[in-house]
Design an enzyme around this catalytic site. Sequence first.
Site, short mmCIF file in Angstrom:
data_model
loop_
_atom_site.label_atom_id
_atom_site.label_comp_id
_atom_site.label_asym_id
_atom_site.label_seq_id
_atom_site.Cartn_x
_atom_site.Cartn_y
_atom_site.Cartn_z
N PHE A 124 12.29 33.40 -39.10
CA PHE A 124 12.72 31.97 -39.33
C PHE A 124 14.11 31.93 -39.51
O PHE A 124 14.68 33.05 -39.93
CB PHE A 124 11.85 31.49 -40.35
CG PHE A 124 12.26 30.03 -40.50
CD1 PHE A 124 11.76 29.19 -39.89
CD2 PHE A 124 12.89 29.38 -41.77
CE1 PHE A 124 11.96 27.70 -39.81
CE2 PHE A 124 13.13 28.14 -42.04
CZ PHE A 124 12.73 27.29 -41.02
N THR A 125 14.76 30.86 -39.18
CA THR A 125 16.08 30.86 -38.94
C THR A 125 16.98 31.15 -40.39
O THR A 125 17.48 32.09 -40.36
CB THR A 125 16.71 29.50 -38.74
OG1 THR A 125 16.12 28.50 -39.83
CG2 THR A 125 16.47 28.74 -37.36
C1 LIG Z 1 11.07 25.67 -44.20
C2 LIG Z 1 10.72 27.33 -44.24
C3 LIG Z 1 11.47 28.02 -45.13
C4 LIG Z 1 12.81 27.53 -45.78
O1 LIG Z 1 12.30 26.63 -46.53
P1 LIG Z 1 13.35 25.64 -47.33
O2 LIG Z 1 12.58 24.98 -48.47
O3 LIG Z 1 13.59 24.45 -46.08
O4 LIG Z 1 14.74 26.24 -47.58
C5 LIG Z 1 11.10 29.42 -45.04
N1 LIG Z 1 9.98 29.78 -44.12
C6 LIG Z 1 9.55 29.13 -43.44
C7 LIG Z 1 8.46 29.43 -42.62
C8 LIG Z 1 9.84 27.79 -43.30
O5 LIG Z 1 8.98 26.82 -42.43
#
Ligand SMILES: *Cc1c(COP(=O)(O)O)cnc(C)c1O
Length: 482
Positions: free
Chosen positions: A132-133
Amino acid sequence: MSKVKFYYGNDVPLEMHKVRIVQKLNLLPVEERLKAMEEAGYNTFLLQNCDVFMDMLTDSGVNAMSDRQQAAMLEADDSYAGSATFTKLKNKIEEIFGKKYFLPAHQGRACENIISQVFVKPGSITPMNYHFTTTKSHIVLNGGTVEEIFYDEALKINSDHPFKGNVNIEKLRDLIETNGVDKIPFVRMEAGTNLIGGQPFSLQNMRDVRKVCDEYGIMLLLDASLLSDNLYFIKEREESCKDMSIREITREIADLSEVIYFSARKLGSARGGAICTSNKDVYMKMREYVTLYEGFLTYGGMSVREMEAIAVGLEETMDENMINQGPQFIAYMVEELQKRGVPVVTPPGGLGCHVNAMEFVDHIPQNEYPAGALAAAIYIISGVRGMERGTMSEQRDEDGTEILSNMELVRLAMPRRVFTLSQVKYAVDRVAWLYENRNLIGGLKFVEEPSVLRFFFGKLTTTSDWANELAAKFRADFGDSL
Ligand SMILES: *Cc1c(COP(=O)(O)O)cnc(C)c1O
């Protein structure tokens, strides 16, 4: 919702909730949408929400809360240390996941920061079903690398594989054998694999991964941010789990994981984050980072009101009639778009409907960001805001060379319990019109390009006059309609 059949056979997903608070929406004329898109540098992240009709950017922090969640927020116990709200949330996490220790953090990426700082070292290799980014950025910042070990099916846009988010067990073994156990701080499984279209893993796959982890003594970490969709798909698609309750499936997944973390902007339909484990050593290693980066241990940067809402939201996630709404609306949208020939990711996943830009605008080269261009075009012709998930979401390598993404997707997220079916039909109608006019869409190029997570703030412009031509065609076809 899933169990209701219509007498006349025209089955559509039926909402098992009613709307009690509404927010007025604004649908601008196409000329104003074009202007708003230009001002936002053709980056949908930079649009003002007041210019957006259906905000399908993300499912993060924008899911509808229940009356019970709102009520619980009034009971929140505001105190720096020892808040009763913390105890309530801790107990709920222990009840559902069976984990003794809970570390609060302000959102999912804050959990990733803590986990990466504690466990990732220069040279670390972190295997996962997909990155994930924010996960990847934190791992790379700490000197590690990400190794994605999926089956070929994962990247097939159109497939009937029910579990495209599975970890490839053979590749996992190979990776461990080749690199040695010492280099691998943990194996990460992401529920509802975000970047490949909200695709789930199976419970059996997770059992198999755990078996390998046990053999080599490696920690198994679960990113449970999109767990609710994954739970629904396990229950729906995994034959051997048909008779298990959502609670039982959750518990087995949790038992297989040594550490669980999640963004409560998704799981729990509120805003926050959590790490939990039953391993005291692991907990102690991470604990000081919570106080350093997030806040005291009994709130971790979260508002106590949100913590109350998360506790109720987690409980509500155990209700199949609650967690099936998103996936069923998404399936409806995917199927309707398919009927009109629009290339979409199949099978339908969680999180949102994913349009395949690589095929939709196959005349745009990847270094002109086909998914970014398509997301901009969708906004211009509909006021629907989606998110680019392709090359723009990647980062250039050290030499400044573009890393072309495996997939070019536009994600039209389906915030849970937010939209009505007629709004979904509107989005389908406009995207289908755009598909018929796809040759009018052109590429994008950066005007301002940040070096980290460039998709959030980067500004772009069109490579030709295509946006004006597209808006003009819309006006010609739709007359004085918005
Ligand atoms: C959204 C997301 C994150 C990061 O969460 P945030 O609350 O946006 O910082 C990490 N992993 C996955 C799979 C996500 O969908």
